[in-house]
Design a protein around this motif. Structure first.
Motif, PDB file in Angstrom:
ATOM      1  N   PHE A 126       0.810  -1.221   0.000  1.00 45.08           N
ATOM      2  CA  PHE A 126       0.000   0.000   0.000  1.00 45.08           C
ATOM      3  C   PHE A 126       0.843   1.270   0.000  1.00 45.08           C
ATOM      4  O   PHE A 126       0.312   2.363   0.089  1.00 45.08           O
ATOM      5  CB  PHE A 126      -0.944   0.011   1.215  1.00 45.08           C
ATOM      6  N   ASP A 127       2.151   1.148  -0.107  1.00 40.21           N
ATOM      7  CA  ASP A 127       3.057   2.304  -0.101  1.00 40.21           C
ATOM      8  C   ASP A 127       3.070   2.908  -1.500  1.00 40.21           C
ATOM      9  O   ASP A 127       3.979   2.697  -2.280  1.00 40.21           O
ATOM     10  CB  ASP A 127       4.459   1.861   0.324  1.00 40.21           C
ATOM     11  N   GLU A 128       2.048   3.700  -1.807  1.00 37.72           N
ATOM     12  CA  GLU A 128       1.918   4.225  -3.158  1.00 37.72           C
ATOM     13  C   GLU A 128       2.566   5.595  -3.339  1.00 37.72           C
ATOM     14  O   GLU A 128       2.713   6.053  -4.458  1.00 37.72           O
ATOM     15  CB  GLU A 128       0.443   4.253  -3.583  1.00 37.72           C
ATOM     16  N   ASP A 129       2.946   6.246  -2.280  1.00 34.62           N
ATOM     17  CA  ASP A 129       3.597   7.564  -2.344  1.00 34.62           C
ATOM     18  C   ASP A 129       4.879   7.548  -1.531  1.00 34.62           C
ATOM     19  O   ASP A 129       5.037   8.321  -0.580  1.00 34.62           O
ATOM     20  CB  ASP A 129       2.670   8.666  -1.808  1.00 34.62           C
ATOM     21  N   SER A 130       5.781   6.700  -1.897  1.00 38.67           N
ATOM     22  CA  SER A 130       7.041   6.589  -1.162  1.00 38.67           C
ATOM     23  C   SER A 130       7.824   7.890  -1.284  1.00 38.67           C
ATOM     24  O   SER A 130       8.129   8.346  -2.386  1.00 38.67           O
ATOM     25  CB  SER A 130       7.866   5.423  -1.703  1.00 38.67           C
TER      26      SER A 130
END
Length: 179
Positions: A137-141
Motif C-alpha cells: 500500500f506504499d503508493e507515495d514513497s
C-alpha cells in the motif's frame, strides 16, 4: 327419433364438448397466467455497501487491509446468486491527482473462496483481512517521489459479478496513512 336427428344430436353434442373443452382450456390458461404473475420474482441485487480499513501490522511497512461487503437481498435469492457463480473482485488503487496507481488485485471472493461470501436473511455478506506483501500500500514513497509527502492514499474498487455477467461497481472511501 329418426336416425337423421340422432346423428345431428351427436354432432351438436360433440360440438358443445369441443367448445366447452376450449372454454375450459382458455379459463384454465388464464388462471395459470394470473397465478404465475403473482409469484414473487427474484430480488435483483442492485446495491452494494463496501468498507475498507488499513492498519500497520509490523515494523517493515507490513499492512493489513480489512474489507467488508454487503449486498441486500433475501437469503433464498442470495444463495441462488452464490450457487450460480456470483463473486466479488477487489482491486486496490493509490489515489493521486492525475492518475490512480493500480496497486494490486483482483482478490476474488465467492461461495468457494476462503474467506467466502455467505447468504444471510439480510443479504450477501463477506468480510476479509488481506495481508499483502511488504510495501503493497506504499503508493507515495517519499524516497521515490520528490513531490510526494509520504502519505499514502488508498482505496478499493469492489466489482460484483453475478452468474449471468451483470455487474455492480462500488469504490470505498480513501484511506490515508503511511503504509
Amino acid at each position: 327419433m329418426n336416425p337423421i336427428n340422432q346423428k345431428e344430436e351427436r354432432i351438436i353434442v360433440r360440438g358443445l364438448k369441443s367448445k366447452t373443452t376450449r372454454f375450459v382450456a382458455i379459463i384454465a390458461s388464464g388462471l395459470l397466467l394470473a397465478l404465475g404473475l403473482n409469484v414473487a420474482p427474484a430480488n435483483a441485487v442492485t446495491e452494494m455497501a463496501v468498507s475498507l480499513s488499513i492498519s500497520r501490522v509490523g515494523p517493515l511497512s507490513d499492512s493489513a487491509a480489512t474489507i467488508s461487503m454487503f449486498l441486500p437481498t433475501n437469503q433464498f435469492d442470495g444463495q441462488g446468486y452464490l450457487d450460480n457463480g456470483a463473486r466479488i473482485e477487489v482491486r486496490f488503487f493509490g489515489d493521486d491527482t492525475f492518475s490512480d496507481d493500480f496497486l494490486g488485485g483482483p482478490f476474488t471472493f465467492s461461495k468457494f473462496s476462503n474467506p467466502h461470501l455467505v447468504a444471510t436473511p439480510e443479504g450477501i455478506t463477506g468480510n476479509a483481512t488481506i495481508h499483502p506483501a511488504s510495501h503493497f500500500f506504499d503508493e507515495d514513497s517519499a524516497s521515490s517521489c520528490t513531490l510526494c509527502d509520504g502519505v499514502d492514499e488508498v482505496y478499493a474498487e469492489f466489482l460484483w459479478i453475478d452468474g449471468a455477467g451483470s455487474k455492480i461497481k462500488r469504490v470505498s472511501r480513501v484511506v490515508k496513512g503511511q503504509f
